[in-house]
Design a protein around this motif. Structure first.
Motif, PDB file in Angstrom:
ATOM      1  N   GLN A 237     -37.158  38.983  58.100  1.00  0.00           N
ATOM      2  CA  GLN A 237     -37.840  40.129  57.919  1.00  0.00           C
ATOM      3  C   GLN A 237     -36.841  41.529  58.323  1.00  0.00           C
ATOM      4  OE1 GLN A 237     -39.716  37.304  58.902  1.00  0.00           O
ATOM      5  NE2 GLN A 237     -40.394  37.425  56.885  1.00  0.00           N
ATOM      6  N   ALA A 238     -36.969  42.476  57.556  1.00  0.00           N
ATOM      7  CA  ALA A 238     -36.274  43.562  57.956  1.00  0.00           C
ATOM      8  C   ALA A 238     -37.071  44.435  58.974  1.00  0.00           C
ATOM      9  CB  ALA A 238     -36.224  44.467  56.516  1.00  0.00           C
ATOM     10  N   ALA A 239     -36.242  45.737  59.287  1.00  0.00           N
ATOM     11  CA  ALA A 239     -36.895  46.391  60.484  1.00  0.00           C
ATOM     12  C   ALA A 239     -38.214  47.120  59.784  1.00  0.00           C
ATOM     13  CB  ALA A 239     -36.176  47.343  60.855  1.00  0.00           C
ATOM     14  N   ASP A 240     -37.952  47.705  58.437  1.00  0.00           N
ATOM     15  CA  ASP A 240     -39.203  48.290  58.016  1.00  0.00           C
ATOM     16  C   ASP A 240     -40.045  47.690  56.946  1.00  0.00           C
ATOM     17  OD1 ASP A 240     -37.170  48.114  55.921  1.00  0.00           O
ATOM     18  OD2 ASP A 240     -37.564  50.474  55.410  1.00  0.00           O
ATOM     19  N   ASP A 241     -39.845  46.361  56.936  1.00  0.00           N
ATOM     20  CA  ASP A 241     -40.712  45.609  55.607  1.00  0.00           C
ATOM     21  C   ASP A 241     -40.585  44.145  55.964  1.00  0.00           C
ATOM     22  OD1 ASP A 241     -42.145  45.038  53.401  1.00  0.00           O
ATOM     23  OD2 ASP A 241     -40.481  46.131  51.985  1.00  0.00           O
ATOM     24  N   PHE A 242     -41.881  43.539  55.663  1.00  0.00           N
ATOM     25  CA  PHE A 242     -41.948  42.075  55.774  1.00  0.00           C
ATOM     26  C   PHE A 242     -40.716  41.358  54.981  1.00  0.00           C
ATOM     27  CE2 PHE A 242     -43.634  38.096  54.515  1.00  0.00           C
ATOM     28  CZ  PHE A 242     -43.917  37.337  55.693  1.00  0.00           C
ATOM     29  N   THR A 243     -40.594  41.911  54.017  1.00  0.00           N
ATOM     30  CA  THR A 243     -39.668  41.244  52.784  1.00  0.00           C
ATOM     31  C   THR A 243     -38.438  41.850  52.900  1.00  0.00           C
ATOM     32  OG1 THR A 243     -41.531  40.374  51.584  1.00  0.00           O
ATOM     33  CG2 THR A 243     -39.223  40.448  50.683  1.00  0.00           C
ATOM     34  N   THR A 244     -37.144  41.310  53.173  1.00  0.00           N
ATOM     35  CA  THR A 244     -35.907  42.215  53.205  1.00  0.00           C
ATOM     36  C   THR A 244     -35.242  42.307  52.137  1.00  0.00           C
ATOM     37  OG1 THR A 244     -33.826  42.249  54.385  1.00  0.00           O
ATOM     38  CG2 THR A 244     -34.532  39.935  53.761  1.00  0.00           C
ATOM     39  N   ASP A 245     -34.418  43.059  51.730  1.00  0.00           N
ATOM     40  CA  ASP A 245     -33.385  43.237  50.729  1.00  0.00           C
ATOM     41  C   ASP A 245     -31.952  42.752  51.427  1.00  0.00           C
ATOM     42  OD1 ASP A 245     -32.485  45.186  52.169  1.00  0.00           O
ATOM     43  OD2 ASP A 245     -32.407  46.422  50.342  1.00  0.00           O
ATOM     44  N   SER A 246     -31.162  42.609  50.511  1.00  0.00           N
ATOM     45  CA  SER A 246     -29.766  41.920  50.829  1.00  0.00           C
ATOM     46  C   SER A 246     -29.166  42.855  51.698  1.00  0.00           C
ATOM     47  CB  SER A 246     -29.088  41.802  49.440  1.00  0.00           C
ATOM     48  OG  SER A 246     -29.600  40.744  48.742  1.00  0.00           O
ATOM     49  N   ALA A 247     -29.380  44.244  51.621  1.00  0.00           N
ATOM     50  CA  ALA A 247     -28.819  45.074  52.675  1.00  0.00           C
ATOM     51  C   ALA A 247     -29.201  45.130  53.982  1.00  0.00           C
ATOM     52  CB  ALA A 247     -28.831  46.534  52.133  1.00  0.00           C
ATOM     53  N   ALA A 248     -30.187  44.909  54.235  1.00  0.00           N
ATOM     54  CA  ALA A 248     -30.860  44.711  55.586  1.00  0.00           C
ATOM     55  C   ALA A 248     -30.666  43.290  56.114  1.00  0.00           C
ATOM     56  CB  ALA A 248     -32.182  45.019  55.613  1.00  0.00           C
ATOM     57  N   GLY A 249     -30.832  42.154  55.079  1.00  0.00           N
ATOM     58  CA  GLY A 249     -30.414  40.916  55.542  1.00  0.00           C
ATOM     59  C   GLY A 249     -28.966  40.621  55.756  1.00  0.00           C
ATOM     60  N   ALA A 250     -28.140  41.256  55.128  1.00  0.00           N
ATOM     61  CA  ALA A 250     -26.802  40.854  55.454  1.00  0.00           C
ATOM     62  C   ALA A 250     -26.398  41.862  56.608  1.00  0.00           C
ATOM     63  CB  ALA A 250     -25.847  41.305  54.128  1.00  0.00           C
ATOM     64  N   THR A 251     -26.978  42.900  56.846  1.00  0.00           N
ATOM     65  CA  THR A 251     -26.613  43.659  58.026  1.00  0.00           C
ATOM     66  C   THR A 251     -26.931  42.995  59.331  1.00  0.00           C
ATOM     67  OG1 THR A 251     -26.766  45.854  56.861  1.00  0.00           O
ATOM     68  CG2 THR A 251     -26.969  45.940  59.356  1.00  0.00           C
ATOM     69  N   ALA A 252     -28.181  42.389  59.437  1.00  0.00           N
ATOM     70  CA  ALA A 252     -28.551  41.733  60.329  1.00  0.00           C
ATOM     71  C   ALA A 252     -27.524  40.457  60.773  1.00  0.00           C
ATOM     72  CB  ALA A 252     -29.933  40.796  60.151  1.00  0.00           C
ATOM     73  N   TYR A 253     -26.944  40.015  59.554  1.00  0.00           N
ATOM     74  CA  TYR A 253     -25.850  38.718  60.132  1.00  0.00           C
ATOM     75  C   TYR A 253     -24.669  39.309  60.655  1.00  0.00           C
ATOM     76  CZ  TYR A 253     -28.739  35.131  57.555  1.00  0.00           C
ATOM     77  OH  TYR A 253     -29.685  34.327  57.272  1.00  0.00           O
ATOM     78  N   ALA A 254     -24.225  40.379  59.787  1.00  0.00           N
ATOM     79  CA  ALA A 254     -23.031  41.389  60.236  1.00  0.00           C
ATOM     80  C   ALA A 254     -23.014  41.892  61.547  1.00  0.00           C
ATOM     81  CB  ALA A 254     -22.696  42.164  59.331  1.00  0.00           C
ATOM     82  N   THR A 255     -24.327  42.431  62.110  1.00  0.00           N
ATOM     83  CA  THR A 255     -24.226  43.418  63.234  1.00  0.00           C
ATOM     84  C   THR A 255     -25.077  42.846  64.272  1.00  0.00           C
ATOM     85  OG1 THR A 255     -26.248  44.931  62.673  1.00  0.00           O
ATOM     86  CG2 THR A 255     -23.989  45.366  61.772  1.00  0.00           C
ATOM     87  N   GLY A 256     -25.977  41.964  64.098  1.00  0.00           N
ATOM     88  CA  GLY A 256     -26.935  41.384  65.102  1.00  0.00           C
ATOM     89  C   GLY A 256     -28.098  42.597  65.290  1.00  0.00           C
ATOM     90  N   HIS A 257     -28.381  43.400  64.301  1.00  0.00           N
ATOM     91  CA  HIS A 257     -29.441  44.229  64.441  1.00  0.00           C
ATOM     92  C   HIS A 257     -30.135  44.095  63.061  1.00  0.00           C
ATOM     93  CE1 HIS A 257     -28.183  46.365  68.002  1.00  0.00           C
ATOM     94  NE2 HIS A 257     -26.887  46.085  67.694  1.00  0.00           N
ATOM     95  N   LYS A 258     -31.432  44.411  63.296  1.00  0.00           N
ATOM     96  CA  LYS A 258     -32.484  44.553  62.252  1.00  0.00           C
ATOM     97  C   LYS A 258     -32.287  46.175  61.717  1.00  0.00           C
ATOM     98  CE  LYS A 258     -35.215  40.811  62.493  1.00  0.00           C
ATOM     99  NZ  LYS A 258     -35.549  39.896  61.113  1.00  0.00           N
ATOM    100  N   THR A 259     -32.315  46.425  60.428  1.00  0.00           N
ATOM    101  CA  THR A 259     -32.468  47.735  59.902  1.00  0.00           C
ATOM    102  C   THR A 259     -33.332  47.822  58.654  1.00  0.00           C
ATOM    103  OG1 THR A 259     -30.736  49.562  59.230  1.00  0.00           O
ATOM    104  CG2 THR A 259     -30.611  47.376  58.307  1.00  0.00           C
ATOM    105  N   ASN A 260     -33.380  49.151  58.171  1.00  0.00           N
ATOM    106  CA  ASN A 260     -34.455  49.092  57.120  1.00  0.00           C
ATOM    107  C   ASN A 260     -33.645  48.609  55.914  1.00  0.00           C
ATOM    108  OD1 ASN A 260     -35.844  50.475  58.933  1.00  0.00           O
ATOM    109  ND2 ASN A 260     -35.210  52.522  58.228  1.00  0.00           N
ATOM    110  N   ASN A 261     -34.717  48.302  54.839  1.00  0.00           N
ATOM    111  CA  ASN A 261     -34.147  47.658  53.551  1.00  0.00           C
ATOM    112  C   ASN A 261     -33.396  49.240  52.873  1.00  0.00           C
ATOM    113  OD1 ASN A 261     -35.138  45.465  53.464  1.00  0.00           O
ATOM    114  ND2 ASN A 261     -37.047  45.955  52.311  1.00  0.00           N
ATOM    115  N   ARG A 262     -32.299  48.809  52.182  1.00  0.00           N
ATOM    116  CA  ARG A 262     -31.257  49.524  51.436  1.00  0.00           C
ATOM    117  C   ARG A 262     -30.179  49.938  52.256  1.00  0.00           C
ATOM    118  NH1 ARG A 262     -32.857  49.737  46.622  1.00  0.00           N
ATOM    119  NH2 ARG A 262     -31.119  51.177  46.114  1.00  0.00           N
TER     120      ARG A 262
END
Length: 604
Positions: free
Chosen positions: A322-347
């Motif tokens: 899950q993304a910070a602002d949505d139940f369903t993530t997009d690739s931007a928020a999903g990859a940012t979580a892997y790259a930075t260790g932080h949840k973020t908003n989609n896009r």
């Protein structure tokens, strides 16, 4: 009324599935069609070749009903079928009668047919004849005259033959269809698979009817996707259904949803000598199959002789996406979580929900003496690769994202989209990158390879072994630097297959990814202390796998969506400390676990 019918037909004809292009790939029988909310037009819009109406002779009129108690005076064969067809022909919306009416007589045959013949006089221009070969045919079912009397009826009238006893002496020229109750052959309910002996009985009867060059229909048959597919594969000519739209949609997509793989790849069998051992982690390879969920992996497995490089592995976890602002993530928020260790908003790429830049793995690991690289089948400004070097709130701002690449701590980048970086080429060279145009003989401190000016082709379009060769070249280059390294490898187009609901694309892209996994596992065996992580940013398509055949490497996929879903995705781990990645956890924990190992064994 005419205006209503015309408008309704126009609407139905522009529904998203167009089955008229099937060219006879399958044919649907709209069973008890008069019970549809919109009789005839629904079946016609679904491309039904056979449309059934029950008739009761009542007070000199032919009522569309199954029993006397359900008769509605307004519902006659004329009002529900003949008048709409005539209106459709008149307006040009019905160009030819690529269908017939199956008229199921519920009252005595001869008297009912006498009235039917009189009624049809008013529609003579619609009817089939030698002079009008595209005209409307009626096939009489239910109560019928004796077969010896068939020939006395007009050329547009045919009959439904209902017996297992078929022979050359039957009046075949007047038999339009052979129909039997499915229960004479099987009690299958349409779930799972038909008992083989019963299936053979059904198949034998279909083949027998076809030997007399006549189509077959079974009534009382199960009415489900599994059943429609089974009857289609057996060659039933008119597939009986109460749901013509659904059946047409499913069968119309069957060719896209079923894929047979003809090119299997060899499997590398890992040594497992260092797997799970708590030894210093020297290298980390993070492999991301964009959109790659359980069904996608399963489809590749069963398409490759029931084995994959991926499925050799023993340490497996599950990741919440899950993304910070949505139940369903997009690739931007999903990859940012892997790259930075932080949840973020989609896009958002490499920034927190407030837009503040976040340190990514290549930036952080540089301080620990690591070199880093990214390899992708996407454009390098794509959401997943960009999350490992850029910091921007909008994933589609390609020019702004591209400007971050010369500033990054990456020692290597390989991917498509070179045209987007035209204005950055001088800066990239000033930053120390050697921009190469081939996948070998890389020399220099930093390497950049734009594999395509725009997007790379899909596997189905001939991309070939680009990802494997790029990954192997990247591993050789990074290993040659003599320092620990981090490498992110993305297979981007599994996601595209989910978005396009393309079984073939999903299977071929996932198999391509698996070949690369084999090369990476072999590298890990040859370089103890390497940790390999294989996961996905999210699942795409809500994919399930209802049917398949392992022997022929064939799978059928079904799609709930053409977008991302919130389904858990697996993470497979191999090599040093691979056991640390078991369990169920948030996507941000992948970063945290990597950093915990880096901090344990490396100094800033």
């Amino acid at each position: 009324m005419r205006r209503f019918i015309t408008s309704l037909l126009a609407l139905l004809l522009f529904l998203p599935f167009q089955v008229f292009a099937q060219s006879g790939a399958f044919q649907i029988h709209s069973h008890n069609d008069y019970l549809q909310t919109v009789p005839f037009w629904t079946a016609y819009a679904a491309g039904a070749s056979s449309i059934e109406v029950d008739l009761i002779l009542k007070d000199g009129q032919l009522m569309a009903a199954h029993e006397v108690e359900s008769i509605d005076p307004k519902r006659t064969i004329e009002s529900l079928y003949l008048d709409p067809i005539a209106e459709g022909v008149k307006t040009g919306l019905v160009s030819t009668a690529q269908f017939h009416l199956l008229v199921d007589l519920k009252t005595e045959a001869y008297s009912t047919l006498e009235i039917l013949l009189k009624s049809m006089e008013n529609y003579r221009e619609l009817l089939f004849s030698q002079a009008n070969p595209n005209g409307l045919k009626l096939i009489i079912s239910g109560n019928r005259p004796k077969p010896s009397d068939y020939a006395s009826y007009p050329e547009w009238m045919f009959f439904d033959y209902q017996s297992k006893e078929l022979n050359k002496d039957l009046p075949w020229s007047k038999i339009g269809m052979v129909s039997l109750s499915f229960r004479q052959f099987s009690f299958w309910n349409g779930k799972g698979r038909m008992v083989e002996a019963e299936r053979e009985n059904v198949q034998n009867f279909i083949d027998l009817a076809h030997s007399y060059d006549r189509p077959v229909r079974f009534w009382g048959s199960p009415d489900s996707k599994s059943a429609w597919k089974a009857f289609y594969e057996m060659g039933e000519d008119y597939i009986n259904t109460d749901h013509p739209m659904d059946a047409a949609d499913y069968l119309g997509k069957l060719g896209e949803n079923v894929y047979e793989n003809n090119v299997k790849h060899e499997i590398y069998h890992p040594l497992f000598e260092g797997d799970g051992k708590e030894v210093p982690v020297k290298n980390v390879i993070l492999m991301i199959g964009d959109g790659n969920g359980f069904a996608q992996i399963s489809s590749a497995l069963f398409s490759n002789g029931n084995q994959l490089n991926l499925t050799q592995l023993k340490n497996i976890g599950l990741v919440k996406t899950q993304a910070a602002d949505d139940f369903t993530t997009d690739s931007a928020a999903g990859a940012t979580a892997y790259a930075t260790g932080h949840k973020t908003n989609n896009r958002a790429i490499g920034v927190d929900p407030e837009g503040n830049a976040l340190e990514n793995l290549p930036d952080i690991l540089d301080g620990f003496g690591f070199s880093s690289g990214i390899v992708t089948t996407d454009q390098l400004t794509g959401a997943t690769p960009a999350s490992f070097y850029a910091h921007h709130p909008e994933r589609d701002d390609e020019k702004q994202i591209a400007a971050y690449l010369p500033k990054s701590k990456l020692d290597l980048f390989v991917g498509g989209g070179g045209d987007t970086f035209t204005s950055e080429l001088d800066k990239l060279e000033q930053a120390g990158y050697s921009l190469v145009d081939e996948l070998e003989n890389w020399k220099g401190e930093k390497i950049g390879y734009f594999a395509s000016p725009t997007s790379l082709p899909k596997m189905l379009d001939g991309r070939g072994d680009y990802l494997r060769k790029s990954t192997e070249a990247a591993l050789s280059f990074l290993d040659g630097k003599g320092v620990p390294f981090f490498l992110m490898v993305e297979a981007a187009n599994i996601d595209s297959g989910g978005h396009e609901n393309s079984t073939g694309m999903i299977v071929t892209e996932t198999l391509d990814f698996d070949e690369v996994i084999g090369s990476v596992l072999e590298f890990a065996d040859e370089h103890p202390g390497t940790l390999v992580l294989i996961t996905a940013d999210h699942e795409t398509g809500g994919v399930s796998l209802p049917q398949g055949d392992i022997e022929s490497n064939t799978v059928e996929l079904a799609f709930h969506s053409d977008d991302h879903t919130g389904i858990l995705v697996p993470i497979f781990a191999y090599g040093a400390h691979s056991g640390d990645f078991r369990g169920v956890y948030e996507n941000t924990e992948v970063f945290q676990k990597i950093m915990k190992l880096v901090e344990r064994y490396h100094m800033r």
